[in-house]
Design an enzyme around this catalytic site. Structure first.
Site, PDB file in Angstrom:
ATOM      1  CG  HIS A  19      -1.849  -1.088   1.052  1.00  0.00           C
ATOM      2  ND1 HIS A  19      -2.791  -2.215   2.086  1.00  0.00           N
ATOM      3  CD2 HIS A  19      -2.568  -1.255  -0.177  1.00  0.00           C
ATOM      4  CE1 HIS A  19      -3.785  -2.728   1.752  1.00  0.00           C
ATOM      5  NE2 HIS A  19      -3.790  -2.508   0.694  1.00  0.00           N
ATOM      6  CD  GLU A 118     -12.174 -11.416  -3.989  1.00  0.00           C
ATOM      7  OE1 GLU A 118     -12.414 -12.568  -4.094  1.00  0.00           O
ATOM      8  OE2 GLU A 118     -11.100 -10.562  -4.771  1.00  0.00           O
ATOM      9  CG  ASP A 143      -9.579 -15.582 -13.616  1.00  0.00           C
ATOM     10  OD1 ASP A 143      -9.154 -14.940 -13.681  1.00  0.00           O
ATOM     11  OD2 ASP A 143      -9.283 -16.769 -13.963  1.00  0.00           O
ATOM     12  N   GLY A 144     -10.069 -12.381 -12.321  1.00  0.00           N
ATOM     13  CA  GLY A 144      -9.250 -10.822 -12.492  1.00  0.00           C
ATOM     14  C   GLY A 144      -8.495 -10.640 -13.823  1.00  0.00           C
ATOM     15  CG  ASP A 164      -2.250  -8.930  -4.041  1.00  0.00           C
ATOM     16  OD1 ASP A 164      -2.068  -9.733  -3.873  1.00  0.00           O
ATOM     17  OD2 ASP A 164      -2.836  -7.960  -3.650  1.00  0.00           O
TER      18      ASP A 164
END
Length: 280
Positions: A19, A118, A143-144, A164
């Site tokens: 972050h 997500e 599915d990202g 990520d």
């Protein structure tokens, strides 16, 4: 269905690194007036309670965001990142931790757009609820990896894609490199931020070599370790690989990690790497 849920790990040292990179990158990009498209391939729930049973079970946030809470004289990048977490807690005690989508929303402007992906059936409804009043935020259930390919190049012609995954599947280390290569073919001027865990040092070295041989230019690596002994079980560090990073990012991260890294390492040494993998 994969079992990983970020609630167990929210606010740990890996989140601090991730972050920090995300916030400094978006803050830099937002200095220019043109609109930005932010894509998050593994958005999670968007925010997490640090009082829930999952977070209490691991207590990982104590050696992450907990080390920054109430501290004075933090380097600017750490202070601004902590301020975002304070805003998520509405200025009160440290009880909650924001996910990447919430942090991105705070730093982006009315002309910018967020595309959040997500796949987990429990986390997606939480994500959608968090942003249900936000017209500039789209929450995709699926599915990202596949969805992000359909989202680039964005009409804005400026953008950041955060990747990520959980790395529960070993092939993810290969998949992420190939995925960024495909994204880069479609959108070469975009910025790409990849998080990775240091669980197996050899896999990370293979990951680095794959990026060096990828044919993509302007790649930097930012890694934070908690030990010099990477033969220990579990995650012994984590890192970010950036394609087309801000030119200011290395300076910001060096100042931040000089303060933070000794406080999370088992030796008290600042164990981190800031390296150019591939020059421009």
């Amino acid at each position: 269905m994969l079992s990983y849920r970020h609630a167990f790990h929210a606010g740990n040292y890996a989140d601090v690194l991730k972050h920090l990179v995300l916030s400094r990158t978006l803050a830099y990009m937002a200095q220019k007036p043109g609109p930005i498209c932010y894509v998050d391939t593994h958005a999670g729930a968007g925010g997490y309670s640090l009082l829930c049973s999952e977070a209490k079970k691991t207590d990982e946030f104590s050696a992450g965001i907990g080390l920054l809470w109430g501290q004075k004289g933090l380097p600017p990048a750490l202070a601004e990142y902590r301020a975002l977490v304070e805003r998520f807690n509405e200025g009160r005690a440290l009880r909650n931790y924001p996910g990447s989508p919430w942090i991105a929303r705070q730093l982006l402007r009315p002309q910018d757009r967020l595309e959040l992906c997500e796949l987990h059936p429990k986390d997606h409804p939480l994500l959608a609820r968090l942003f249900k009043q936000e017209r500039r935020v789209n929450c995709h259930f699926g599915d990202g990896f596949k969805r992000s390919l359909a989202l680039v190049p964005p009409v804005e012609r400026r953008g950041l894609v955060l990747i990520d995954p959980s790395y529960e599947i070993k092939s993810d280390y290969t998949l992420v490199v190939n995925h960024i290569k495909e994204l880069h073919k479609r959108f070469a001027t975009g910025s790409y931020a990849l998080w990775y865990p240091l669980v197996d040092e050899q896999r990370v070295r293979t990951l680095e070599k794959a990026f060096i041989k990828s044919g993509i230019g302007n790649i930097e690596l930012y890694q934070l370790d908690i030990t010099e002994d990477h033969s220990q079980p579990g995650m012994t560090g984590s890192g970010m690989i950036l394609v087309n990073p801000p030119w200011t990012l290395k300076k910001d991260l060096r100042e931040a990690l000089e303060w933070f890294a000794p406080r999370v390492s088992d030796s008290g040494k600042p164990l981190y790497r800031l390296e150019v993998l591939v020059p421009e």
